[in-house]
Design an enzyme around this catalytic site. Structure first.
Site, PDB file in Angstrom:
ATOM      1  N   HIS A  70       0.840  -1.414  -0.084  1.00 17.62           N
ATOM      2  CA  HIS A  70       0.095   0.011   0.092  1.00 17.62           C
ATOM      3  C   HIS A  70       1.031   1.102  -0.158  1.00 17.62           C
ATOM      4  CE1 HIS A  70      -3.765  -1.701   2.036  1.00 17.62           C
ATOM      5  NE2 HIS A  70      -3.481  -2.624   1.033  1.00 17.62           N
ATOM      6  N   GLU A  72       0.839   4.107   1.756  1.00 15.15           N
ATOM      7  CA  GLU A  72       1.217   4.111   2.945  1.00 15.15           C
ATOM      8  C   GLU A  72       2.520   3.591   3.710  1.00 15.15           C
ATOM      9  OE1 GLU A  72      -3.169   4.307   3.564  1.00 15.15           O
ATOM     10  OE2 GLU A  72      -1.844   3.356   2.279  1.00 15.15           O
ATOM     11  N   CYS A 100      -6.352   1.919   5.599  1.00  9.82           N
ATOM     12  CA  CYS A 100      -7.067   0.652   6.061  1.00  9.82           C
ATOM     13  C   CYS A 100      -6.383   0.176   7.543  1.00  9.82           C
ATOM     14  CB  CYS A 100      -6.776  -0.372   5.138  1.00  9.82           C
ATOM     15  SG  CYS A 100      -4.950  -0.890   5.186  1.00  9.82           S
ATOM     16  N   CYS A 103      -2.401  -0.157   7.424  1.00  8.52           N
ATOM     17  CA  CYS A 103      -1.899   1.114   7.183  1.00  8.52           C
ATOM     18  C   CYS A 103      -1.934   2.121   8.568  1.00  8.52           C
ATOM     19  CB  CYS A 103      -2.206   1.799   5.955  1.00  8.52           C
ATOM     20  SG  CYS A 103      -1.785   0.855   4.526  1.00  8.52           S
TER      21      CYS A 103
END
Length: 171
Positions: A70, A72, A100, A103
């Site tokens: 991801h 992040e 999410c 993260c």
């Protein structure tokens, strides 16, 4: 949550912090568009320390076939490497989509000061929409969360991506 449209300080002048937050969110949007050009879900992130971007990233799950890639997570890894520390104290993360659970957990563990996000995520957002990991009092760190900076632009990018994806599947 607000869309950031109330950006005056009472005197009608633009609030300097909001303008700075917008500037960094625009860079996160550029990162999201880079991911989109590669066929990734368009999420971008930047990490800022002392007014300077120290890490930039976009989603790379499809490209690298890695569920943890991801924006992040990648930005956090880059920032830790740049600073030579896993503690990102004094740093802010700007991300186009509400983080999410994975993260948000990484953000808490990395000790980031602030999370600034664009579009809320009603399906998996973990900064207040579905759950609130960043404000869980059982954890030893709670970053400030500023939601919905450039919400419409961020939401439009992600919703356009999924709209196009659904239309391709129905053809």
């Amino acid at each position: 949550m607000t869309d950031g449209s109330d950006s005056t300080n009472g005197s009608g002048a633009m609030d300097g912090r909001y303008m700075t937050d917008e500037r960094f969110m625009k860079e996160a949007l550029r990162q999201a568009r880079r991911g989109l050009a590669k066929g990734e879900t368009p999420v971008g992130a930047v990490i800022v320390k002392d007014g300077t971007i120290i890490a930039r990233a976009h989603n790379e799950r499809e490209t690298k076939q890695d569920a943890t890639m991801h924006a992040e997570i990648t930005a956090i890894r880059k920032a830790c490497k740049k600073l030579g520390s896993w503690r990102l104290i004094g740093c802010d993360i700007y991300v186009t989509l509400e983080p999410c659970a994975m993260c948000a957990g990484a953000i808490v563990l990395a000790r980031l000061d602030r999370v600034i996000f664009g579009a809320p995520d009603a399906k998996s957002g973990a900064c207040g929409s579905v759950m609130n990991i960043t404000n869980d009092h059982s954890l030893n760190h709670r970053p400030d969360v500023l939601p919905e900076i450039l919400r419409d632009e961020c939401a439009g990018l992600i919703s356009g991506f999924f709209y196009d994806l659904r239309n391709k599947k129905s053809e």
